[in-house]
Design a protein around this motif. Structure first.
Motif, PDB file in Angstrom:
ATOM      1  N   THR A  95       0.738  -1.185   0.047  1.00 48.40           N
ATOM      2  CA  THR A  95      -0.037   0.104  -0.167  1.00 48.40           C
ATOM      3  C   THR A  95       0.944   1.164   0.019  1.00 48.40           C
ATOM      4  N   ILE A  96       1.951   1.304   0.976  1.00 50.11           N
ATOM      5  CA  ILE A  96       2.836   2.279   0.659  1.00 50.11           C
ATOM      6  C   ILE A  96       3.471   2.482  -0.410  1.00 50.11           C
ATOM      7  N   GLU A 101       3.803   5.415  -5.849  1.00 45.60           N
ATOM      8  CA  GLU A 101       3.790   5.516  -7.407  1.00 45.60           C
ATOM      9  C   GLU A 101       3.041   6.609  -7.585  1.00 45.60           C
ATOM     10  N   LEU A 102       1.818   6.625  -7.236  1.00 44.85           N
ATOM     11  CA  LEU A 102       0.658   7.365  -7.735  1.00 44.85           C
ATOM     12  C   LEU A 102       1.098   8.863  -7.299  1.00 44.85           C
ATOM     13  N   SER A 103       1.724   9.079  -5.999  1.00 41.22           N
ATOM     14  CA  SER A 103       2.193  10.551  -5.716  1.00 41.22           C
ATOM     15  C   SER A 103       3.330  10.864  -6.653  1.00 41.22           C
ATOM     16  N   VAL A 153      12.684  -2.307  -1.946  1.00 41.35           N
ATOM     17  CA  VAL A 153      13.719  -1.483  -2.921  1.00 41.35           C
ATOM     18  C   VAL A 153      12.794  -0.685  -3.526  1.00 41.35           C
ATOM     19  N   GLY A 154      11.768  -0.896  -3.825  1.00 48.86           N
ATOM     20  CA  GLY A 154      10.803  -0.006  -4.712  1.00 48.86           C
ATOM     21  C   GLY A 154      10.546   1.134  -3.886  1.00 48.86           C
ATOM     22  N   ILE A 155      10.150   1.119  -2.456  1.00 45.14           N
ATOM     23  CA  ILE A 155       9.817   2.229  -1.881  1.00 45.14           C
ATOM     24  C   ILE A 155      11.031   3.247  -1.746  1.00 45.14           C
TER      25      ILE A 155
END
Length: 207
Positions: A95-96, A101-103, A153-155
Protein backbone atom coordinates in the motif's frame (compact mmCIF):
# COMPACT_ATOMS: atom_id res chain seq x y z
CA UNK A 1 18.83 -1.33 -37.40
CA UNK A 2 17.29 1.93 -36.15
CA UNK A 3 13.99 0.17 -35.41
CA UNK A 4 15.51 -2.54 -33.20
CA UNK A 5 15.20 -0.59 -29.90
CA UNK A 6 11.55 0.20 -30.62
CA UNK A 7 10.89 -3.44 -31.54
CA UNK A 8 12.47 -4.63 -28.27
CA UNK A 9 10.33 -2.20 -26.30
CA UNK A 10 7.22 -3.36 -28.18
CA UNK A 11 8.07 -6.99 -27.39
CA UNK A 12 7.96 -6.12 -23.68
CA UNK A 13 4.53 -4.57 -24.15
CA UNK A 14 3.23 -7.72 -25.86
CA UNK A 15 4.74 -9.91 -23.15
CA UNK A 16 2.78 -7.95 -20.55
CA UNK A 17 -0.42 -9.23 -22.15
CA UNK A 18 1.04 -12.74 -22.38
CA UNK A 19 1.77 -12.73 -18.64
CA UNK A 20 -1.86 -11.90 -17.88
CA UNK A 21 -3.12 -14.60 -20.25
CA UNK A 22 -0.75 -17.17 -18.72
CA UNK A 23 -1.87 -16.33 -15.20
CA UNK A 24 -5.55 -16.71 -16.05
CA UNK A 25 -5.46 -19.61 -18.49
CA UNK A 26 -2.17 -21.52 -18.44
CA UNK A 27 0.04 -20.82 -15.41
CA UNK A 28 3.05 -22.88 -16.47
CA UNK A 29 6.29 -22.14 -14.59
CA UNK A 30 8.43 -22.60 -17.71
CA UNK A 31 6.30 -20.21 -19.76
CA UNK A 32 6.53 -17.55 -17.05
CA UNK A 33 10.29 -18.05 -16.92
CA UNK A 34 10.66 -17.51 -20.67
CA UNK A 35 8.43 -14.41 -20.70
CA UNK A 36 10.16 -12.80 -17.74
CA UNK A 37 13.64 -13.51 -19.10
CA UNK A 38 12.86 -12.21 -22.59
CA UNK A 39 11.21 -9.13 -21.10
CA UNK A 40 14.15 -8.41 -18.83
CA UNK A 41 16.71 -8.83 -21.61
CA UNK A 42 14.68 -6.61 -23.95
CA UNK A 43 14.72 -3.93 -21.25
CA UNK A 44 18.49 -4.17 -20.95
CA UNK A 45 19.32 -4.14 -24.65
CA UNK A 46 16.80 -1.65 -26.05
CA UNK A 47 18.56 1.21 -24.28
CA UNK A 48 22.05 -0.13 -25.01
CA UNK A 49 21.33 -0.44 -28.74
CA UNK A 50 19.54 2.92 -28.89
CA UNK A 51 22.52 4.71 -27.35
CA UNK A 52 24.95 2.87 -29.62
CA UNK A 53 22.94 3.94 -32.69
CA UNK A 54 22.56 7.48 -31.38
CA UNK A 55 18.75 7.34 -31.38
CA UNK A 56 18.03 7.41 -27.64
CA UNK A 57 15.50 10.22 -28.00
CA UNK A 58 13.38 11.61 -25.16
CA UNK A 59 10.21 10.07 -26.61
CA UNK A 60 11.85 6.67 -26.90
CA UNK A 61 13.03 6.90 -23.28
CA UNK A 62 9.53 7.86 -22.14
CA UNK A 63 8.05 4.94 -24.08
CA UNK A 64 10.63 2.63 -22.49
CA UNK A 65 9.63 3.79 -18.99
CA UNK A 66 5.92 3.38 -19.72
CA UNK A 67 6.45 -0.12 -21.14
CA UNK A 68 8.53 -1.13 -18.11
CA UNK A 69 5.64 -0.10 -15.88
CA UNK A 70 3.12 -2.02 -17.99
CA UNK A 71 5.29 -5.15 -17.99
CA UNK A 72 5.82 -5.25 -14.25
CA UNK A 73 2.20 -4.35 -13.48
CA UNK A 74 1.23 -7.40 -15.54
CA UNK A 75 3.74 -9.52 -13.61
CA UNK A 76 2.34 -8.16 -10.34
CA UNK A 77 -1.18 -9.10 -11.46
CA UNK A 78 -0.01 -12.63 -12.25
CA UNK A 79 1.61 -12.89 -8.81
CA UNK A 80 -1.54 -11.60 -7.09
CA UNK A 81 -3.85 -13.84 -9.15
CA UNK A 82 -1.86 -17.01 -8.53
CA UNK A 83 -0.51 -16.33 -5.03
CA UNK A 84 -3.04 -14.02 -3.32
CA UNK A 85 -2.11 -15.15 0.18
CA UNK A 86 1.59 -14.43 -0.38
CA UNK A 87 0.79 -10.94 -1.66
CA UNK A 88 -1.67 -10.32 1.19
CA UNK A 89 1.10 -10.93 3.72
CA UNK A 90 2.78 -7.74 2.50
CA UNK A 91 -0.29 -5.54 2.06
CA UNK A 92 0.96 -2.71 4.28
CA UNK A 93 4.27 -2.29 2.44
CA UNK A 94 2.51 -2.72 -0.92
CA UNK A 95 0.00 0.00 0.00
CA UNK A 96 2.86 2.36 0.82
CA UNK A 97 4.57 1.50 -2.47
CA UNK A 98 1.39 2.07 -4.46
CA UNK A 99 0.79 5.40 -2.70
CA UNK A 100 4.33 6.51 -3.55
CA UNK A 101 3.90 5.48 -7.18
CA UNK A 102 0.67 7.47 -7.48
CA UNK A 103 2.21 10.43 -5.67
CA UNK A 104 5.16 10.46 -8.05
CA UNK A 105 2.92 10.40 -11.08
CA UNK A 106 0.66 13.14 -9.70
CA UNK A 107 3.62 15.35 -8.81
CA UNK A 108 5.28 14.93 -12.21
CA UNK A 109 2.07 15.71 -14.11
CA UNK A 110 1.32 18.72 -11.91
CA UNK A 111 4.85 20.13 -12.05
CA UNK A 112 6.13 19.12 -15.48
CA UNK A 113 2.93 18.22 -17.39
CA UNK A 114 4.46 14.84 -18.24
CA UNK A 115 5.57 11.66 -16.50
CA UNK A 116 9.12 11.23 -15.25
CA UNK A 117 11.73 9.30 -17.22
CA UNK A 118 14.75 9.49 -14.95
CA UNK A 119 16.15 5.96 -15.36
CA UNK A 120 17.78 6.32 -11.94
CA UNK A 121 20.36 3.86 -10.71
CA UNK A 122 18.01 2.94 -7.85
CA UNK A 123 15.25 2.24 -10.39
CA UNK A 124 17.60 -0.01 -12.36
CA UNK A 125 18.42 -1.87 -9.14
CA UNK A 126 14.69 -2.15 -8.46
CA UNK A 127 14.14 -3.59 -11.92
CA UNK A 128 16.79 -6.24 -11.33
CA UNK A 129 15.30 -7.18 -7.95
CA UNK A 130 11.80 -7.20 -9.45
CA UNK A 131 12.88 -9.58 -12.19
CA UNK A 132 14.57 -11.86 -9.66
CA UNK A 133 11.52 -11.85 -7.40
CA UNK A 134 8.96 -12.47 -10.13
CA UNK A 135 11.13 -15.18 -11.65
CA UNK A 136 11.49 -16.83 -8.27
CA UNK A 137 7.77 -16.66 -7.56
CA UNK A 138 6.19 -17.33 -10.97
CA UNK A 139 8.84 -19.57 -12.55
CA UNK A 140 10.15 -21.39 -9.47
CA UNK A 141 7.35 -21.05 -6.91
CA UNK A 142 9.61 -19.49 -4.28
CA UNK A 143 8.13 -17.11 -1.67
CA UNK A 144 9.42 -15.33 1.44
CA UNK A 145 12.28 -12.90 0.92
CA UNK A 146 11.84 -13.22 -2.86
CA UNK A 147 8.57 -11.30 -2.53
CA UNK A 148 9.52 -8.83 0.21
CA UNK A 149 12.80 -7.56 -1.29
CA UNK A 150 11.45 -5.72 -4.37
CA UNK A 151 8.74 -4.00 -2.32
CA UNK A 152 11.23 -2.29 -0.03
CA UNK A 153 13.72 -1.56 -2.81
CA UNK A 154 10.81 -0.02 -4.72
CA UNK A 155 9.90 2.19 -1.76
CA UNK A 156 13.48 3.48 -1.58
CA UNK A 157 13.57 4.09 -5.34
CA UNK A 158 10.22 5.92 -5.30
CA UNK A 159 11.33 8.12 -2.41
CA UNK A 160 14.40 9.09 -4.42
CA UNK A 161 12.21 9.69 -7.48
CA UNK A 162 9.98 12.03 -5.48
CA UNK A 163 13.03 13.88 -4.20
CA UNK A 164 14.39 14.25 -7.74
CA UNK A 165 11.08 15.69 -8.98
CA UNK A 166 10.96 18.13 -6.08
CA UNK A 167 14.54 19.26 -6.67
CA UNK A 168 14.48 19.67 -10.45
CA UNK A 169 13.23 23.08 -11.61
CA UNK A 170 12.36 21.73 -15.07
CA UNK A 171 11.68 18.36 -16.70
CA UNK A 172 14.74 16.30 -17.56
CA UNK A 173 15.25 12.76 -18.81
CA UNK A 174 18.01 10.44 -17.61
CA UNK A 175 18.80 11.75 -14.12
CA UNK A 176 20.76 8.90 -12.48
CA UNK A 177 20.41 10.00 -8.84
CA UNK A 178 19.35 12.74 -6.44
CA UNK A 179 22.95 13.98 -6.46
CA UNK A 180 22.75 14.54 -10.22
CA UNK A 181 19.42 16.33 -9.72
CA UNK A 182 21.00 18.74 -7.22
CA UNK A 183 23.82 19.50 -9.67
CA UNK A 184 21.32 20.06 -12.47
CA UNK A 185 19.31 22.41 -10.24
CA UNK A 186 22.43 24.48 -9.51
CA UNK A 187 23.29 24.55 -13.22
CA UNK A 188 19.79 25.72 -14.21
CA UNK A 189 19.74 28.33 -11.44
CA UNK A 190 23.13 29.66 -12.53
CA UNK A 191 22.00 29.75 -16.16
CA UNK A 192 18.85 31.69 -15.30
CA UNK A 193 20.76 34.20 -13.18
CA UNK A 194 23.39 34.85 -15.82
CA UNK A 195 22.96 38.19 -17.62
CA UNK A 196 21.83 37.92 -21.25
CA UNK A 197 24.59 38.00 -23.79
CA UNK A 198 24.83 41.18 -25.79
CA UNK A 199 25.17 41.00 -29.52
CA UNK A 200 28.21 42.44 -31.26
CA UNK A 201 28.10 46.22 -31.32
CA UNK A 202 28.19 47.91 -34.65
CA UNK A 203 31.14 50.19 -35.04
CA UNK A 204 30.25 53.74 -35.75
CA UNK A 205 31.55 54.99 -39.07
CA UNK A 206 32.96 58.47 -38.86
CA UNK A 207 32.62 60.74 -41.84
Amino acid sequence: MSKIPLALTAIRGVLALVLVVLAIGWPAHAAFGVCLTVGFLSDVFDGVIARKLGIATVNLRRLDSATDTLFYVAAAFAAWYLYPQVIAEHWVALTILEALELSRYALDIAKFRREASYHMWSAKAWGLVLFTAFFGLLALGCTGAWVAAPIYVGIISDLEGLAVSLVLPEWRADVPSIFHAVKLRKHVKKRRQAPPREGPRKEEVSH
